[in-house]
Design a protein around this motif. Structure first.
Motif, PDB file in Angstrom:
ATOM      1  N   TYR A 230       0.660  -1.231   0.040  1.00 33.07           N
ATOM      2  CA  TYR A 230      -0.184  -0.059   0.047  1.00 33.07           C
ATOM      3  C   TYR A 230       0.991   1.237   0.027  1.00 33.07           C
ATOM      4  N   THR A 231       2.196   0.934   0.044  1.00 29.21           N
ATOM      5  CA  THR A 231       3.022   2.408  -0.169  1.00 29.21           C
ATOM      6  C   THR A 231       3.507   2.424  -1.486  1.00 29.21           C
ATOM      7  N   LYS A 232       2.775   3.399  -1.986  1.00 30.29           N
ATOM      8  CA  LYS A 232       2.978   3.749  -3.623  1.00 30.29           C
ATOM      9  C   LYS A 232       4.010   4.640  -4.054  1.00 30.29           C
ATOM     10  N   THR A 233       4.185   4.631  -5.407  1.00 27.97           N
ATOM     11  CA  THR A 233       5.171   5.508  -5.887  1.00 27.97           C
ATOM     12  C   THR A 233       4.264   6.561  -6.475  1.00 27.97           C
ATOM     13  N   TRP A 234       4.818   7.673  -6.759  1.00 24.99           N
ATOM     14  CA  TRP A 234       3.864   8.843  -7.485  1.00 24.99           C
ATOM     15  C   TRP A 234       3.211   8.156  -8.893  1.00 24.99           C
ATOM     16  N   LYS A 235       3.950   7.546  -9.473  1.00 26.87           N
ATOM     17  CA  LYS A 235       3.616   6.837 -10.742  1.00 26.87           C
ATOM     18  C   LYS A 235       2.270   5.773 -10.624  1.00 26.87           C
ATOM     19  N   ASP A 236       2.349   5.045  -9.339  1.00 25.70           N
ATOM     20  CA  ASP A 236       1.351   4.411  -8.778  1.00 25.70           C
ATOM     21  C   ASP A 236      -0.062   5.113  -8.644  1.00 25.70           C
ATOM     22  N   ILE A 237       0.216   6.069  -8.163  1.00 23.89           N
ATOM     23  CA  ILE A 237      -0.947   7.255  -7.601  1.00 23.89           C
ATOM     24  C   ILE A 237      -1.431   7.682  -8.842  1.00 23.89           C
ATOM     25  N   ASP A 238      -0.659   8.215  -9.719  1.00 19.06           N
ATOM     26  CA  ASP A 238      -0.969   8.738 -11.122  1.00 19.06           C
ATOM     27  C   ASP A 238      -1.991   7.729 -11.910  1.00 19.06           C
ATOM     28  N   TYR A 239      -1.541   6.371 -11.868  1.00 23.67           N
ATOM     29  CA  TYR A 239      -2.304   5.468 -12.718  1.00 23.67           C
ATOM     30  C   TYR A 239      -3.423   5.249 -11.690  1.00 23.67           C
ATOM     31  N   GLU A 240      -3.509   5.098 -10.401  1.00 18.83           N
ATOM     32  CA  GLU A 240      -4.904   4.681  -9.921  1.00 18.83           C
ATOM     33  C   GLU A 240      -5.725   5.764 -10.080  1.00 18.83           C
ATOM     34  N   LEU A 241      -5.303   7.034  -9.861  1.00 23.08           N
ATOM     35  CA  LEU A 241      -6.222   8.064 -10.020  1.00 23.08           C
ATOM     36  C   LEU A 241      -6.905   8.229 -11.518  1.00 23.08           C
ATOM     37  N   SER A 242      -5.859   8.023 -12.551  1.00 25.98           N
ATOM     38  CA  SER A 242      -6.493   8.187 -13.810  1.00 25.98           C
ATOM     39  C   SER A 242      -7.286   7.029 -14.310  1.00 25.98           C
ATOM     40  N   SER A 243      -7.321   6.068 -13.464  1.00 18.49           N
ATOM     41  CA  SER A 243      -8.306   4.829 -14.084  1.00 18.49           C
ATOM     42  C   SER A 243      -9.326   4.678 -13.002  1.00 18.49           C
ATOM     43  N   ASP A 244      -9.547   5.531 -11.966  1.00 15.50           N
ATOM     44  CA  ASP A 244     -10.654   5.606 -11.065  1.00 15.50           C
ATOM     45  C   ASP A 244     -11.898   6.074 -11.464  1.00 15.50           C
ATOM     46  N   LYS A 245     -12.999   5.351 -11.370  1.00 19.96           N
ATOM     47  CA  LYS A 245     -14.221   5.812 -11.903  1.00 19.96           C
ATOM     48  C   LYS A 245     -14.813   7.172 -11.202  1.00 19.96           C
ATOM     49  N   SER A 246     -14.169   7.554 -10.024  1.00 20.97           N
ATOM     50  CA  SER A 246     -14.621   8.708  -9.576  1.00 20.97           C
ATOM     51  C   SER A 246     -13.604   9.958  -9.735  1.00 20.97           C
ATOM     52  N   PHE A 247     -12.508   9.522 -10.622  1.00 18.51           N
ATOM     53  CA  PHE A 247     -11.753  10.457 -10.833  1.00 18.51           C
ATOM     54  C   PHE A 247     -11.265  10.618 -12.234  1.00 18.51           C
ATOM     55  N   GLY A 248     -10.222   9.798 -12.708  1.00 18.28           N
ATOM     56  CA  GLY A 248      -9.852   9.847 -14.122  1.00 18.28           C
ATOM     57  C   GLY A 248     -11.078   9.488 -15.162  1.00 18.28           C
ATOM     58  N   SER A 249     -12.076   8.602 -14.715  1.00 18.29           N
ATOM     59  CA  SER A 249     -13.010   8.553 -15.721  1.00 18.29           C
ATOM     60  C   SER A 249     -14.144   9.539 -15.878  1.00 18.29           C
ATOM     61  N   GLN A 250     -13.950  10.429 -14.685  1.00 17.82           N
ATOM     62  CA  GLN A 250     -14.864  11.710 -14.815  1.00 17.82           C
ATOM     63  C   GLN A 250     -14.309  12.602 -15.753  1.00 17.82           C
ATOM     64  N   ILE A 251     -13.116  12.988 -15.594  1.00 15.60           N
ATOM     65  CA  ILE A 251     -12.196  13.821 -16.440  1.00 15.60           C
ATOM     66  C   ILE A 251     -12.508  13.490 -18.040  1.00 15.60           C
ATOM     67  N   LYS A 252     -12.632  12.410 -18.516  1.00 14.44           N
ATOM     68  CA  LYS A 252     -12.826  11.662 -19.867  1.00 14.44           C
ATOM     69  C   LYS A 252     -14.240  12.464 -20.475  1.00 14.44           C
ATOM     70  N   ARG A 253     -14.939  12.528 -19.415  1.00 15.31           N
ATOM     71  CA  ARG A 253     -16.560  12.623 -19.920  1.00 15.31           C
ATOM     72  C   ARG A 253     -16.670  14.214 -20.819  1.00 15.31           C
ATOM     73  N   LYS A 254     -15.915  14.621 -21.571  1.00 13.41           N
ATOM     74  CA  LYS A 254     -15.985  15.784 -22.516  1.00 13.41           C
ATOM     75  C   LYS A 254     -17.200  15.760 -22.986  1.00 13.41           C
ATOM     76  N   ASP A 255     -17.632  14.721 -23.689  1.00 13.32           N
ATOM     77  CA  ASP A 255     -18.791  14.543 -24.376  1.00 13.32           C
ATOM     78  C   ASP A 255     -19.957  14.904 -23.710  1.00 13.32           C
ATOM     79  N   MET A 256     -19.943  15.375 -22.533  1.00 14.07           N
ATOM     80  CA  MET A 256     -21.328  15.956 -21.965  1.00 14.07           C
ATOM     81  C   MET A 256     -20.993  17.301 -22.070  1.00 14.07           C
TER      82      MET A 256
END
Length: 392
Positions: A269-295
């Protein structure tokens, strides 16, 4: 806000005998006559003794692991200005599916009358709860029959589904403490990073082995039994222009590093910044929302109409989001649900507003990226390794 909630489906538990707390109601004349000049002549109240224990155990109804925290404190009140210490507030975490609970709450006020101590137990009617926010509930109670010279004492058990930060222990408080002791039992399969913040030093620390403190699926697990002790602790005084008190207040903090499965294998559970970046980017409540520009595809043309350059486009979109969505006074780096819901409801938390903004900027072909941060009031972040719960 998301909390990391760890659990295993377990079938059996073994509960050991833990270290002894001090006896409730054992008030002495020395307690009553304690000379505040030994710590702080200006103190309105002083903690005579404080003891806490934290351990991980199994919740029998659900079969899940939970944190059990026992707290006990005895406080001497010197004058009416010290009465405020009898108004107790205990913050409790909650979300849509789980919450922290309080059990075995006992509280009494002791007054020296006619050569003996007379106890006034707190009426259960003095206990109530307040929903402070979506993720915080407050337990509140007030001890009765306060007088100058009273000694108040209370204890409770807190059960929590959140194991990531174990249980922080604040040695320093708004009033001085004579002695503060914290005893933790950490199962050998759990590895925590432990840090002591603040300027006060520990008076003592002892590490022992507690055999078979937990039983998981028939396997006995030993614990590290760690005692942290601090004596003669001055009151913590907040100063003007100070950042978050948690940056300076003497306290023990825990952050989960990794867990070893009893059958083998390790989860880190001790992450690198790269791990955090990946987790946020793929999280449905974070990264997935950023991609909803079609809205915003059909809305953008009217929003940026007649804007001469990219800067003016960005300002027009920002002003639109400000007018469209009102902040609900909740912090967090994750959407409460999704950006469409907050847009339709015209209300949302910090993440809802900013992720809507990023999606709208992206829909206008403007380069926009999300940045997470910790506000001044929230405190500094761990600079050795990223801890997502440090950010708000």
């Amino acid at each position: 806000m998301k909390k990391l909630i760890l659990f295993l489906l377990l079938f059996s538990a073994y509960i050991p005998v833990f270290a002894q707390n001090f006896n409730f109601g054992a008030i002495t004349y020395d307690d009553y006559e304690f000379d505040r000049n030994k710590l702080d002549s200006n103190a309105n109240a002083i903690v005579l003794k404080e003891f806490g224990t934290a351990r991980i155990d199994i919740d029998d109804p659900t079969g899940r692991l939970e944190l059990i925290f026992d707290y006990h404190v005895k406080i001497k009140i010197y004058n009416k200005e010290g009465f405020e210490n009898a108004n107790v507030v205990v913050p409790l975490y909650k979300d849509d599916s789980r919450e922290e609970t309080i059990n075995d709450l006992t509280a009494s006020t002791f007054n020296y009358t006619d050569g003996k101590f007379v106890a006034t137990p707190m009426d259960k009617k003095a206990i109530f709860f307040e929903n402070r926010s979506k993720y915080t509930k407050l337990l509140k109670f007030t001890l009765p029959n306060l007088k100058e010279g009273s000694i108040i004492e209370y204890s409770y058990r807190l059960k929590s589904p959140n194991l990531f930060n174990f249980k922080t222990w604040e040695f320093q408080w708004k009033i001085p403490k004579v002695i503060s002791e914290y005893l933790v039992y950490i199962p050998g399969i759990y590895n925590y990073n432990v840090s002591l913040r603040g300027y006060q030093k520990l008076s003592d620390q002892k590490v022992e082995l507690a055999k078979e403190c937990l039983r998981i699926n028939g396997a006995n697990i030993d614990c590290s039994k760690i005692t942290y002790l601090m004596k003669d602790i001055p009151a913590f005084i907040e100063e003007d222009n100070m950042t978050a008190p948690s940056n300076f207040k003497s306290a023990i903090y825990f952050e989960l590093s990794d867990v070893t499965n009893p059958s083998g294998g390790k989860t880190s559970y001790t992450k690198t910044w790269k791990d955090i970046d990946y987790e946020l980017s793929s999280d449905k409540s974070f990264g997935s929302q950023i991609k909803r520009k079609d809205m915003y595809k059909d809305l953008i043309p009217s929003i940026i109409k007649d804007t001469p350059d990219d800067l003016m486009k960005a300002k027009a979109i920002l002003n639109y989001i400000k007018k469209q969505i009102k902040w609900d006074n909740y912090y967090g780096i994750y959407c409460a649900e999704n950006i469409k819901k907050s847009f339709d409801n015209r209300s949302g938390n910090v993440a809802d507003l900013n992720l809507n903004l990023i999606a709208a900027l992206s829909a206008a072909n403007l380069d926009a990226e999300a940045v997470i941060l910790s506000t001044r009031e929230n405190g500094t972040i761990n600079k050795l390794y990223p801890v997502i719960s440090d950010f708000n």
